[in-house]
Structures are given as structure tokens and as C-alpha cells.
Design a protein around this motif. Structure first.
Motif, PDB file in Angstrom:
ATOM      1  N   GLY A 197       0.792  -1.227   0.000  1.00 21.68           N
ATOM      2  CA  GLY A 197       0.000   0.000   0.000  1.00 21.68           C
ATOM      3  C   GLY A 197       0.820   1.270   0.000  1.00 21.68           C
TER       4      GLY A 197
ATOM      5  N   THR B 142      -0.453   3.922  -2.452  1.00 21.84           N
ATOM      6  CA  THR B 142      -1.771   4.343  -1.977  1.00 21.84           C
ATOM      7  C   THR B 142      -1.639   5.327  -0.829  1.00 21.84           C
TER       8      THR B 142
ATOM      9  N   ARG C 267      -3.110   5.880  -9.257  1.00 20.51           N
ATOM     10  CA  ARG C 267      -3.882   6.238  -8.065  1.00 20.51           C
ATOM     11  C   ARG C 267      -4.341   7.691  -8.094  1.00 20.51           C
TER      12      ARG C 267
ATOM     13  N   LEU D 166     -10.290   1.570  -1.962  1.00 20.56           N
ATOM     14  CA  LEU D 166      -8.842   1.467  -2.113  1.00 20.56           C
ATOM     15  C   LEU D 166      -8.444   0.091  -2.635  1.00 20.56           C
TER      16      LEU D 166
ATOM     17  N   ILE E 153      -8.055   7.005  -6.977  1.00 21.57           N
ATOM     18  CA  ILE E 153      -8.667   7.257  -5.681  1.00 21.57           C
ATOM     19  C   ILE E 153      -9.603   8.456  -5.782  1.00 21.57           C
TER      20      ILE E 153
END
Length: 303
Positions: free
Chosen positions: A70, A73, A105, A267, A273
Motif C-alpha cells: 500500500g 496508496t 492512483r 482502495l 482514488i
């Protein structure tokens, strides 16, 4: 918390002639009002931290010990929070040329110049307008400099990275740097030079154990490195079963701060996002993380 507040309110002395239903309604209104006030106060405190002025741009380096934890992210969530709360420009700088997911993202539709290319283009006499001509524009006065153009084999060495950061840091209030995984050279250089450091770790027993080992190694580095580090435990699957209190206590024993990013279906989908699609606990966690890292970065001098 709301249930406990409501129970306390129901135990309060009823008004003369008041039915239980009326008493319950009055207690619910009072509880919701108190809960809303607490939430507003928390948001206000977070905003106050994130909007603090800086004399030099803050460099926030995000890395991990392996892919799939992640990292990109978290970098995207951090930079988005800074861009939302702050008025000065924010830069997402990708220092992971291995087809990193940060542009995806952030919803970048086109990629032109790369970090290694811009390192040799930006000159001291350029204006912000000149510099942003080489960057990808994002919402809320934010910009992206990708490490590759979606091509395999693009290189970024530590010297090119340092030239890029030195050239760009004076234009942006905050730079969020999405690094390669440790222990690559660029990641180590970025961590050492940054004002704030984020180490993402999957919320699994193996991920926590491996991260603890890395933190023990970091304890041998100059004190400012680990003192300015936040570990983010990312819950990549729902109901991971990890005891977060126990894990956080173990990791904090090394001197770092610890935050948890809960599982979020939006997510987990892996695409762009959209903050409005994030669950409320995820938005709160991202804001807390951004404030925690930024506060630590203000206490750090550049080394």
C-alpha cells in the motif's frame, strides 16, 4: 462511543411528566449533538496542524520493505490531504521507476517528463510557472512528477534523485516522495534527507515482524531518522484478525509513531482514488496520518 453516551443520557433524571419515548428522543438529540461537536473539533485540530506555515518545503518520503503493502496508496492519500488543507503548491514526486502505481492512483491521464529528466532541466532562475510546465497538473494546486512514462527499464539513480529534489524543493510547500522499497539506494537516500518518513507495512503477522526487524536496523542510523518516522499498518483485507494494539505497542518500542489505515473497498479496487468514495474511517485515518507526519516533519531539520 455513541451507544455509551446515549446510555448515560437515558440514565439522567427525566423531566416532570416526560414519557420514556420523549426522554429517549431528547437523549439521542443531545448525544448526536455532542458527537458532531467532537468530530468538528477533531477536524479543526487536524486542519490547524496541516495548515501551519513552513519556511522551507517539507519532504515526506514514503517507502516499504516490499511491494504490495500500500505504499503508493498511502503516498497518494498523504499528498491529497496536504493539497486539500494547504494553500501552497504540493508536489507528488515518484522515485520508483519500476512501473509504480502512483500516477494511476492519482488519475494522471498523460505522463511526459520523468524525475531523472527534470533533474537536468530545472534551473535556479525558473519561476513556478516555468517548472509546472514539466509536471502533470492535479486538482487543488497539486502536481505530479512520475518516475517513468509507463515504460520498463527507466532508470533513476540516487544522484539524479538528489538533483531533482534540490531543484524542485523551493517551489513547493510539501513534497510527497513515493520511493522504491528498502533497502535500495534511492530509498535510503530519500529517507536520510527527508523531514518526515512513512514506512508502510501490511497488517499481517509476517509484515509486522519484518517491519520490526527493519526498525531495529534503523535504530542504528542517526537518531533523527527513526524519530521522524511513522509506520502505517495497512489492512489489505477485511477483518485481518491482527491485534492492532499489540502490534502498535511492539513497533512503537523502537521509537516510531504508528498509525492504522483500515481496509477500504474503494482502495482495494486498485484504481484512481476518489476521496468522496472512501469510507469515513478511512478519510479520518488519512487525515490523522497526514497531520502526524507533518507535525514530525516540522520538528526535523534537514540532514
Amino acid at each position: 462511543m455513541v451507544k455509551e453516551d446515549l446510555a448515560d443520557a437515558l440514565r439522567s433524571k427525566p423531566r416532570h411528566g416526560e414519557s420514556f419515548a420523549a426522554r429517549a428522543a431528547r437523549a439521542l438529540r443531545r448525544t448526536l449533538s455532542s458527537s458532531a461537536a467532537s468530530e468538528v473539533a477533531a477536524i479543526t485540530r487536524t486542519a490547524a496542524v496541516l495548515q501551519q506555515p513552513v519556511t522551507t518545503g517539507r519532504q515526506i518520503a514514503v517507502t516499504s520493505i516490499r511491494g504490495g503493502s500500500g505504499k503508493s496508496t498511502v503516498a497518494a492519500l498523504l499528498g491529497t490531504a496536504y493539497a486539500h488543507y494547504r494553500h501552497d503548491p504540493v508536489l507528488f514526486l515518484e522515485a520508483d521507476p519500476a512501473l509504480g502505481s502512483l500516477p494511476l492512483r492519482l488519475g494522471a491521464e498523460s505522463l511526459r517528463w520523468t524525475t531523472s529528466e527534470v533533474a537536468d532541466i530545472v534551473k535556479a532562475d525558473m519561476s513556478l510557472l516555468d517548472v509546472t510546465g514539466y509536471l502533470v497538473q492535479l486538482p487543488n494546486n497539486a502536481w505530479l512528477l512520475p518516475a517513468s512514462q509507463g515504460q520498463i527499464g527507466v532508470m533513476l539513480d540516487s544522484r539524479a534523485y538528489e538533483r531533482a529534489v534540490v531543484a524542485l524543493r523551493r517551489y513547493f510547500g510539501v513534497m510527497v516522495i513515493d520511493c522504491e522499497t528498502l533497502p535500495t539506494e534511492v530509498a535510503r537516500v530519500a529517507l536520510a534527507a527527508a523531514h518526515g518518513r512513512v514506512l508502510t507495512a501490511p497488517a499481517t503477522p509476517e509484515g509486522i515482524t519484518s517491519t520490526f526487524s527493519v526498525l531495529q536496523w534503523m535504530q542504528g542510523l542517526p537518531r533523527h531518522v527513526i524519530a521522524g518516522t511513522v509506520v502505517v499498518l495497512t489492512e489489505l483485507v477485511a477483518h485481518s484478525g491482527v491485534d492492532f494494539d499489540e502490534a502498535a505497542q511492539r513497533l512503537r518500542s523502537t521509537g516510531v509513531s504508528v498509525q492504522v489505515l483500515p481496509y477500504d473497498r474503494h482502495l482495494a479496487a486498485g484504481g484512481r482514488i476518489h476521496t468522496e468514495l472512501l469510507a469515513h474511517p478511512t478519510r479520518e485515518a488519512a487525515a490523522r496520518l497526514a497531520a502526524d507526519v507533518f507535525q514530525l516533519s516540522l520538528a526535523q531539520k534537514r540532514h
